[in-house]
Design an enzyme around this catalytic site. Structure first.
Site, PDB file in Angstrom:
ATOM      1  N   ASN A  73     -10.198  -2.881  -7.017  1.00  0.00           N
ATOM      2  CA  ASN A  73      -9.384  -1.960  -7.613  1.00  0.00           C
ATOM      3  C   ASN A  73     -10.006  -1.720  -9.017  1.00  0.00           C
ATOM      4  OD1 ASN A  73      -6.190  -3.193  -6.363  1.00  0.00           O
ATOM      5  ND2 ASN A  73      -7.459  -1.447  -5.628  1.00  0.00           N
ATOM      6  N   ASP A  93       0.840  -1.322  -0.045  1.00  0.00           N
ATOM      7  CA  ASP A  93      -0.009  -0.029  -0.009  1.00  0.00           C
ATOM      8  C   ASP A  93       1.025   1.317  -0.104  1.00  0.00           C
ATOM      9  OD1 ASP A  93      -2.258   1.462   0.066  1.00  0.00           O
ATOM     10  OD2 ASP A  93      -2.625   1.317   2.331  1.00  0.00           O
TER      11      ASP A  93
END
Length: 247
Positions: free
Chosen positions: A66, A18
């Site tokens: 995503n 991340d």
């Protein structure tokens, strides 16, 4: 070179990579540049994991959520994954790395699915570290797909409901044959699992580190393993706690 006792090294480390976008934003760069820098961190993490003696390294490359990102960002992520496989597959194969891919393949189109299959098939006989790429992956979706398969077995009379055990579920989900992660690392300082390995991570040690993924280095990885080494793992028990590494 720092060395760890092989008996004390986690067999399986999973990483939620991340912070690529924030890394780029902090430098006034497009988010895509953060993703490109993140690919470099992936290469380093694979090398370091093999150096440490980790047997399985799972990388959360692209979640099923995503797809909701801007179209140009999704397109760039797809391009980076394809470029990584095309550029690095031969080197990974030469280094005895095995590639496995987890996630929903049913709605993948274009040339991405053939590349993922090629990566798996090319390295299937390799005996070094296994790099598990979580692509189009979401833990809830993984469990739903597994439950549908088991329900189909029951409906067809090939499986009795009482035979659906935790072990049966583990052998039906995407990670069948892969040990549960001993350690799950998330970069960027966020402290949540974001729908990642929810079944497999029941007893995993969790480590949230402030570094953004592009800044994840060999030293960062070694420090994470050192922290893991100081933890006690009880697996739900109350007696005879076991250190993550030998004392």
């Amino acid at each position: 070179m720092q060395e760890f006792n092989p008996a004390n090294v986690p067999a399986h480390v999973a990483i939620i990579m991340d912070g690529n976008g924030r890394w780029a934003n902090a430098r006034g760069l497009p988010r895509t540049m953060g993703h490109r820098k993140g690919v470099e961190a992936v290469r380093g993490a694979v090398r370091t994991a093999a150096e440490i003696g980790i047997r399985y390294l799972t990388l959360f490359a692209f979640s099923s959520e995503n797809w909701n990102r801007p179209e140009n960002e999704v397109s760039d992520l797809m391009g980076l994954l394809k470029a990584f496989i095309r550029r690095d597959l031969a080197d990974l194969h030469r280094e005895n790395v095995r590639i496995r891919v987890i996630g929903d393949r049913s709605n993948l189109s274009g040339d991405i699915l053939p590349l993922l299959i090629e990566a798996e098939e090319t390295t299937i006989a390799n005996t070094g570290i296994t790099v598990v790429i979580a692509f189009n992956y979401g833990a809830r979706d993984e469990l739903a797909r597994a439950m549908r398969r088991l329900a189909g077995e029951v409906a067809a009379g090939r499986l009795r409901p009482e035979e659906i055990t935790a072990e049966r579920i583990s052998s039906t989900i995407d990670t069948a044959g892969i040990p549960d992660p001993d350690l799950i690392i998330r970069t960027s300082g966020e402290e949540r699992l974001s729908n990642f390995l929810l079944w497999q991570g029941a007893y995993s040690e969790l480590l949230f580190i402030p570094d953004l993924w592009p800044d994840f280095t060999r030293e960062t990885f070694f420090a994470a393993i050192e922290q893991y080494a100081c933890r006690e793992r009880r697996f739900g028990g109350l007696t005879q706690p076991t250190l993550a590494v030998g004392s």
